[in-house]
Design a protein around this motif. Structure first.
Motif, PDB file in Angstrom:
ATOM      1  N   ARG A  43      12.524  37.264  26.757  1.00 50.52           N
ATOM      2  CA  ARG A  43      11.791  38.028  25.736  1.00 50.52           C
ATOM      3  C   ARG A  43      11.242  37.090  24.659  1.00 50.52           C
ATOM      4  N   GLY A  44      12.062  36.149  24.210  1.00 46.47           N
ATOM      5  CA  GLY A  44      11.606  35.204  23.207  1.00 46.47           C
ATOM      6  C   GLY A  44      10.507  34.294  23.722  1.00 46.47           C
ATOM      7  N   LEU A  45      10.598  33.894  24.971  1.00 43.44           N
ATOM      8  CA  LEU A  45       9.622  32.970  25.550  1.00 43.44           C
ATOM      9  C   LEU A  45       8.211  33.540  25.513  1.00 43.44           C
ATOM     10  N   ARG A  46       8.070  34.845  25.668  1.00 46.83           N
ATOM     11  CA  ARG A  46       6.732  35.461  25.707  1.00 46.83           C
ATOM     12  C   ARG A  46       5.947  35.207  24.410  1.00 46.83           C
ATOM     13  N   THR A  47       6.642  35.140  23.287  1.00 42.86           N
ATOM     14  CA  THR A  47       5.956  34.985  21.992  1.00 42.86           C
ATOM     15  C   THR A  47       6.130  33.582  21.408  1.00 42.86           C
ATOM     16  N   LEU A  48       6.678  32.666  22.161  1.00 36.24           N
ATOM     17  CA  LEU A  48       6.918  31.312  21.675  1.00 36.24           C
ATOM     18  C   LEU A  48       5.681  30.648  21.065  1.00 36.24           C
ATOM     19  N   PRO A  49       4.523  30.644  21.723  1.00 37.30           N
ATOM     20  CA  PRO A  49       3.378  29.922  21.152  1.00 37.30           C
ATOM     21  C   PRO A  49       2.955  30.441  19.779  1.00 37.30           C
ATOM     22  N   VAL A  50       3.019  31.743  19.572  1.00 40.66           N
ATOM     23  CA  VAL A  50       2.604  32.310  18.284  1.00 40.66           C
ATOM     24  C   VAL A  50       3.602  31.928  17.192  1.00 40.66           C
ATOM     25  N   ARG A  51       4.877  32.021  17.498  1.00 39.32           N
ATOM     26  CA  ARG A  51       5.897  31.726  16.489  1.00 39.32           C
ATOM     27  C   ARG A  51       5.921  30.250  16.115  1.00 39.32           C
ATOM     28  N   LYS A  91      17.076  27.506  20.761  1.00 34.27           N
ATOM     29  CA  LYS A  91      16.247  27.186  19.605  1.00 34.27           C
ATOM     30  C   LYS A  91      14.971  28.040  19.628  1.00 34.27           C
ATOM     31  N   TYR A  92      13.823  27.403  19.873  1.00 36.25           N
ATOM     32  CA  TYR A  92      12.553  28.120  19.720  1.00 36.25           C
ATOM     33  C   TYR A  92      12.281  29.149  20.807  1.00 36.25           C
ATOM     34  N   VAL A  93      12.754  28.905  22.019  1.00 38.61           N
ATOM     35  CA  VAL A  93      12.487  29.880  23.083  1.00 38.61           C
ATOM     36  C   VAL A  93      13.134  31.210  22.748  1.00 38.61           C
ATOM     37  N   SER A  94      14.405  31.183  22.387  1.00 37.51           N
ATOM     38  CA  SER A  94      15.061  32.415  21.957  1.00 37.51           C
ATOM     39  C   SER A  94      14.430  32.921  20.653  1.00 37.51           C
ATOM     40  N   GLY A  95      14.420  32.041  19.641  1.00 38.44           N
ATOM     41  CA  GLY A  95      13.718  32.344  18.403  1.00 38.44           C
ATOM     42  C   GLY A  95      14.419  33.272  17.441  1.00 38.44           C
ATOM     43  N   HIS A  96      15.623  33.740  17.778  1.00 42.53           N
ATOM     44  CA  HIS A  96      16.273  34.724  16.914  1.00 42.53           C
ATOM     45  C   HIS A  96      17.737  34.395  16.613  1.00 42.53           C
TER      46      HIS A  96
END
Length: 384
Positions: free
Chosen positions: A246-254, A201-206
């Motif tokens: 890779r997705g986890l690095r930008t999780l808070p912003v997304r 879900k959100y960790v991957s984000g894509h």
């Protein structure tokens, strides 16, 4: 450090030797040793590829820092994270107390698979108090399984109070924390023994990778989970682990953007005559808003709405009219999605009476005004 900084700082930590910002994808079954005596020496690192290599280790470290965990184990899917956690904590003759609003496949596993192993399950009301749940506990009860917010109707449970009862009565407390992505709510800091999420879900984000995580609050719980994964031979591919990291690095912003947009969409939906109810805890009108404010640091993009007096064909016509909301399962990616969810309610022990068809929305990263316009022309199908 704040979570947003911590998740990036792990990538820029200064190494002894020059390295890439992101760990390499190493596809390996066999790992070569210098000496025969080293074959089983785990202090030298993984002894076999199934134990995970650098990218797996970095993903586990980052998730453990995010969730405040003693250790984190990875699973091939979010559902596998749930099933492994349950299998690790129960034995024949035990009982699980689970929220009636748990994820459909979780319920299927409890009723269909665990029952064959001699484990029974009873379901409690999603808004049951700690005292209500305490009254259900018997000598056989071993696990308290929570999901907050609940699937489809998004009830917030009083997790700290429920975990306190579980600890007092000797139960293992497990929280499916996928909606909050391990970021907006921290079950382990509120007394839970395990915090689970679907990294898909959100960790991957894509919307392009499956995975799950099991964050453990103690060494004993972590050992039980790790040995269960070992015994079942489960493995997350290095390519998938890399995508999730890779997705986890930008999780808070997304997820912050998802939350801002979702609140605007939920408030607009609440004002529409064709909408009977909106299920989104960050809404001030939500019956669980105060609990959400107390325990959560923000909202994600997932919500439910009831189309007033709508039948199943009318709900399908509403979905078919949407152009920006894709029709498809899962959520947490960059895109907006919509599904018809009455089937999720049908399996409950005590299905709520909603006064119309239940639709689930995931609000993605599109412009809010465009999403609202899309929903408006969808609602127009109910005005004819």
């Amino acid at each position: 450090m704040q979570d947003r900084t911590r998740l990036i700082a792990g990538a820029t930590a200064r190494p002894e030797r020059r390295r890439a910002v992101n760990p390499s994808v190493t596809r390996a079954t066999t790992l070569i040793n210098a000496r025969a005596a080293d074959l089983r020496d785990e202090s030298l690192g993984p002894v076999y590829g199934i134990d995970g290599v650098e990218v797996h280790q970095e993903l586990r470290r980052a998730l453990a820092g995010l969730e405040g965990a003693h250790a984190v184990s990875l699973a091939p899917t979010g559902l596998a994270a749930v099933t492994v956690a349950l299998l690790a904590m129960v034995r024949p003759g035990d009982e699980v107390l689970a929220t009636d609003a748990c994820y459909g496949p979780t319920r299927r596993f409890l009723d269909r698979r665990l029952s064959r192993l001699g484990v029974t399950t009873r379901y409690y009301a999603p808004r049951a108090t700690a005292d209500d749940v305490a009254a259900l506990i018997t000598d056989k009860t071993r696990v308290l399984f929570m999901e907050s917010p609940g699937t489809a109707t998004f009830e917030i449970q009083d997790v700290p109070a429920l975990c306190a009862i579980a600890r007092e009565r000797g139960l293992v407390s497990i929280v499916d924390n996928t909606w909050a992505a391990g970021l907006l709510f921290k079950p382990l800091s509120h007394g839970a023994d395990l915090s689970l999420q679907a990294l898909s879900k959100y960790v991957s984000g894509h919307s392009d990778v499956f995975g799950g995580s099991i964050a453990c609050g103690s060494a004993s719980v972590a050992r039980a989970v790790a040995t269960t994964i070992e015994d079942l031979g489960l493995f997350v591919s290095p390519d998938d682990a890399w995508l999730m990291l890779r997705g986890l690095r930008t999780l808070p912003v997304r997820i912050a953007e998802h939350g801002r947009s979702a609140l605007a969409v939920a408030a607009w939906l609440e004002s529409q005559l064709e909408v009977a109810k909106v299920f989104y805890p960050p809404l001030p009108s939500s019956p669980d808003h105060e609990l959400w404010r107390r325990d959560f640091s923000g909202g994600s993009g997932l919500m439910g709405l009831v189309l007033k007096d709508a039948t199943a064909p009318q709900a399908e016509a509403f979905l078919d009219a949407l152009r920006l909301f894709g029709i498809g399962f899962s959520w947490g990616g960059f895109e907006s999605l919509a599904t018809y969810e009455d089937a999720q309610l049908a399996v409950r022990s005590d299905p709520p009476r909603l006064g119309g068809a239940l639709v689930r929305l995931h609000v993605g990263l599109e412009v809010v005004a465009d999403l609202i316009a899309d929903l408006d022309q969808g609602l127009a199908t109910l005005r004819r």
